[in-house]
Design a protein around this motif. Structure first.
Motif: not given
Length: 361
Positions: A199-221
């Motif tokens: 995360f944060g590397s050139s491979a995922f420059l377009s990915v934000t913290k909000e994107d990760i949080a959205a991925l986590f939210e439904e699974i964790m719930e």
């Protein structure tokens, strides 16, 4: 079923998930012999179907397995029809009361033989009372960046596939929590997220913290709905606020290699402990055989104690720290040979025993 009491591991030993053995019963034997307080089902990566991608993608619409690779063909009419059937079944389970165990989201013995081997042993011949049970799925960011379509485009960048990944993992994780919860102990479901090291590397420059949080939210719930705790395991350095500031209950990391980077997140870490959450300290190295064989329980326990002084200096009192800690390897041992892997298991158990004896836990 009686609800488990709040889980305070008190520096018990636990494992991450993979071993370099051929037999699932042998894997269960090793868990029972070294970390009996926290049983875990084991993945054997020498089998293709137990890899981080293959093990959790059954049920994805449009899935193609050529024998050499697995991908999703989103260009066909069958994919569109399969996508509609996927959502119909998802809604049937989540809203219409269809039993989860009768759906595509239930894991099958051919995909997760280690899960069923552990379940059978817990039902018949576990050697002692245990405190918690650990399951795992590949994390959503890792799976969404590994699963590709027919053109080599990652599922993360296709809204349809990204949502399918999240939903299939959420319900496979929930199914594990439900099945393991029948034993009346605290269930821990870990999301294995090696890709978050990028995360944060050139491979995922377009990915934000909000994107990760959205991925986590439904699974964790979904996991929390079954009364289970959520762990996130990252086996290299990352932006640790991604986990520490999330709804996760446990963060699992490589203490041996990245402790100094981890404790830089001072406010996040203190808030994590203050909320009653747990850190799984990966103090036993797994990076290569030479490193593993050169360590001893005494040296690792001393290193752990030295590191904990830094953690206490953040304003986390000793009793809280000890109560809310697990002792683990830094990662799974599937990439090591058997001799080194067994050494990792022995060291994990011995370091935990030394800490618990010295601290009278």
């Amino acid at each position: 079923m009686e609800k488990p009491t709040p889980f305070k591991p008190g520096c018990l030993p636990a494992l991450i998930g993979s071993l370099p053995v051929k037999d699932h019963e042998e894997a269960v034997d090793l868990v029972a012999g070294h970390t009996p307080d926290v049983p875990i089902w084991i993945q054997l990566p020498m089998y293709r179907q137990e890899g981080m991608l293959n093990q959790f993608v059954s049920g994805v619409p449009g899935l193609v397995d050529t024998g050499d690779k697995v991908y999703v063909d989103t260009s066909s009419q069958e994919f569109e029809e399969g996508l509609m059937a996927f959502y119909e079944e998802y809604l049937a389970v989540t809203e219409a009361g269809q039993p989860l165990e009768e759906s595509r989201f239930a894991m099958k013995p051919e995909h997760a033989p280690g899960f069923f081997a552990l379940k059978n042993r817990l039902e018949t011949a576990w050697p002692q009372e245990f405190s918690a049970i650990k399951g795992q799925v590949t994390g959503p960011f890792t799976l969404a960046t590994t699963l590709m379509d027919q053109d080599g485009r990652a599922a993360l960048y296709d809204d349809r596939l990204r949502d399918v990944v999240v939903k299939i993992l959420a319900l496979k994780a929930r199914w594990q929590a439900k099945v393991l919860g029948a034993f009346g102990k605290q269930v821990l479901i870990f999301l294995d997220e090696p890709a978050l090291a990028g995360f944060g590397s050139s491979a995922f420059l377009s990915v934000t913290k909000e994107d990760i949080a959205a991925l986590f939210e439904e699974i964790m719930e979904a996991i929390h709905q079954e009364g289970a705790l959520v762990g996130v395991h990252i086996c290299a350095n990352s932006d640790w606020s991604l986990v520490l500031d999330s709804p996760a209950d446990i963060v699992s990391f490589d203490q041996y290699e990245v402790f100094e980077q981890f404790v830089m997140y001072k406010k996040d870490l203190k808030a994590f402990f203050d909320a009653g959450k747990i850190v799984a300290w990966g103090i036993v190295p797994t990076i290569d055989k030479e490193l593993v064989m050169g360590e001893f329980a005494e040296s690792l326990e001393a290193r752990w104690q030295t590191d904990m002084k830094q953690v206490e200096a953040l304003g986390i009192d000793r009793a809280t720290l000890l109560s809310q800690s697990l002792i683990t390897p830094s990662c799974g041992t599937g990439s090591l040979d058997l001799e080194a892997s067994l050494r990792v298991l022995e060291l994990t158990q011995e370091v935990s025993n030394m800490i618990r004896y010295k601290e009278q836990l």
